[in-house]
Motif scaffolding. Structure first.
Motif, PDB file in Angstrom:
ATOM      1  N   GLU A 131       2.469   1.662  -3.512  1.00  0.00           N
ATOM      2  CA  GLU A 131       1.603   2.355  -4.522  1.00  0.00           C
ATOM      3  C   GLU A 131       1.284   3.610  -4.245  1.00  0.00           C
ATOM      4  O   GLU A 131       1.360   4.466  -5.174  1.00  0.00           O
ATOM      5  N   SER A 132       1.065   4.112  -3.063  1.00  0.00           N
ATOM      6  CA  SER A 132       0.704   5.631  -2.818  1.00  0.00           C
ATOM      7  C   SER A 132       1.847   6.611  -3.323  1.00  0.00           C
ATOM      8  O   SER A 132       1.823   7.508  -3.681  1.00  0.00           O
ATOM      9  N   TYR A 154      -1.726   3.333  -9.170  1.00  0.00           N
ATOM     10  CA  TYR A 154      -3.110   3.240  -8.975  1.00  0.00           C
ATOM     11  C   TYR A 154      -3.892   3.856 -10.052  1.00  0.00           C
ATOM     12  O   TYR A 154      -3.259   4.715 -10.770  1.00  0.00           O
ATOM     13  N   GLY A 174      -0.139  13.285  -2.324  1.00  0.00           N
ATOM     14  CA  GLY A 174       0.341  11.990  -1.977  1.00  0.00           C
ATOM     15  C   GLY A 174       1.540  11.550  -2.562  1.00  0.00           C
ATOM     16  O   GLY A 174       2.006  10.746  -1.996  1.00  0.00           O
ATOM     17  N   TYR A 175       1.764  11.979  -3.724  1.00  0.00           N
ATOM     18  CA  TYR A 175       3.004  11.428  -4.320  1.00  0.00           C
ATOM     19  C   TYR A 175       4.324  11.726  -3.778  1.00  0.00           C
ATOM     20  O   TYR A 175       4.408  13.103  -3.069  1.00  0.00           O
ATOM     21  N   THR A 194       0.916  -1.217   0.007  1.00  0.00           N
ATOM     22  CA  THR A 194      -0.039   0.009   0.037  1.00  0.00           C
ATOM     23  C   THR A 194       0.792   1.284  -0.160  1.00  0.00           C
ATOM     24  O   THR A 194       0.636   2.234  -0.804  1.00  0.00           O
ATOM     25  N   ASP A 195       1.961   1.227   0.915  1.00  0.00           N
ATOM     26  CA  ASP A 195       2.806   2.376   0.935  1.00  0.00           C
ATOM     27  C   ASP A 195       3.569   2.799  -0.360  1.00  0.00           C
ATOM     28  O   ASP A 195       3.646   3.752  -0.764  1.00  0.00           O
TER      29      ASP A 195
END
Length: 265
Positions: A34-35, A40, A155-156, A31-32
């Motif tokens: 991907e974020s 996504y 978030g990137y 998850t981390d």
């Protein structure tokens, strides 16, 4: 400005890699990853990665950035990516026997930190805030999925090169952050007998800290580390300023190897 703490790895995707295998190897989570790398929709299908892409992977360790050597890497190319020099990269990685010898999967300390994009950010604004050129910011993030010179998303996470010269690098304080009396500043320098200097000036031209000595742990030709608390000789008269770290020429006393770090008071 949201600087991301933790141990950061710049990892080149290899054939057969999955996000799960990378996360397991580097102590992160799918998850981390991907974020941090915009893996996504609508940018890509979830979990879709390709060999040759550069991923930024973070785990909860000590805050620093390491580049994991991939096929084709050398210190010259890494120095270009992180806006520094081969001499400095070699000097801050004492495990290297020779600047021409690096090996796949080695973890090299690099002068960079990680910033998480906020709503309303632009690359120009981020570069200006941290006191670097737009081209340096673009160069550090080349080959990363989800990265575009035209559009960035909240978030990137971006790689930000740290201020350095051939012989001096400042890892703390981070550019664009607040300092006060007692703030620790630190990292590496190569100078005759390990003697370097610092001063602080504010945006109004006031000398907040007069030229003061720093003693590194080793003298040239080696790189030594330094760490000490900042002192103020007078109160700042502006909200922003610069921390200068440098040496003086033995020939004529002029300032050499000057590194400037943008700071807030």
């Amino acid at each position: 400005m949201p600087i991301v703490n933790g141990m950061h790895y710049v990892y080149t995707v290899q054939p057969g890699d999955t996000l799960y295998s990378i996360a397991l190897r580097l102590g992160s989570s799918v998850t981390d990853i991907e974020s941090a790398n915009a893996l996504y929709p609508p940018f890509t299908d979830p979990g879709l990665i390709f060999p040759g892409q550069l991923l930024l992977v973070t785990n909860p360790g000590t805050t620093q950035t390491n580049h994991i050597v991939a096929t084709g890497d050398n210190l010259y190319r890494l120095a270009q990516r992180y806006s520094t020099t081969v001499d400095l990269l070699f000097g801050i990685n004492p495990q290297l026997p020779d600047p021409g010898l690096i090996y796949v999967n080695q973890r090299l300390l690099v002068p960079a930190f990680v910033y998480q994009v906020e709503s309303g950010d632009t690359l120009n604004r981020i570069a200006a805030w941290f006191g670097l050129s737009l081209s340096a910011l673009l160069q550090a993030n080349e080959q990363r999925p989800g990265f575009s010179p035209d559009v960035i998303f909240p978030g990137y996470r971006l790689l930000i090169p740290l201020p350095s010269s051939r012989n001096i690098v400042v890892f703390r304080p981070f550019p664009g952050t607040r300092i006060s009396r007692g703030t620790i500043f630190s990292r590496f320098a190569r100078a005759f007998e390990g003697a370097i200097l610092y001063k602080i000036v504010d945006a109004a031209g006031t000398t907040v800290t007069s030229e003061s000595p720093i003693q590194a742990s080793a003298g040239g030709p080696s790189f030594g580390s330094y760490s000490l608390p900042i002192t103020f000789n007078r109160n700042p008269s502006a909200q922003t300023g610069e921390l200068w770290v440098y040496a003086r020429s033995a020939k004529d006393g002029s300032i050499v190897d000057l590194v400037k770090v943008r700071v807030l008071f």
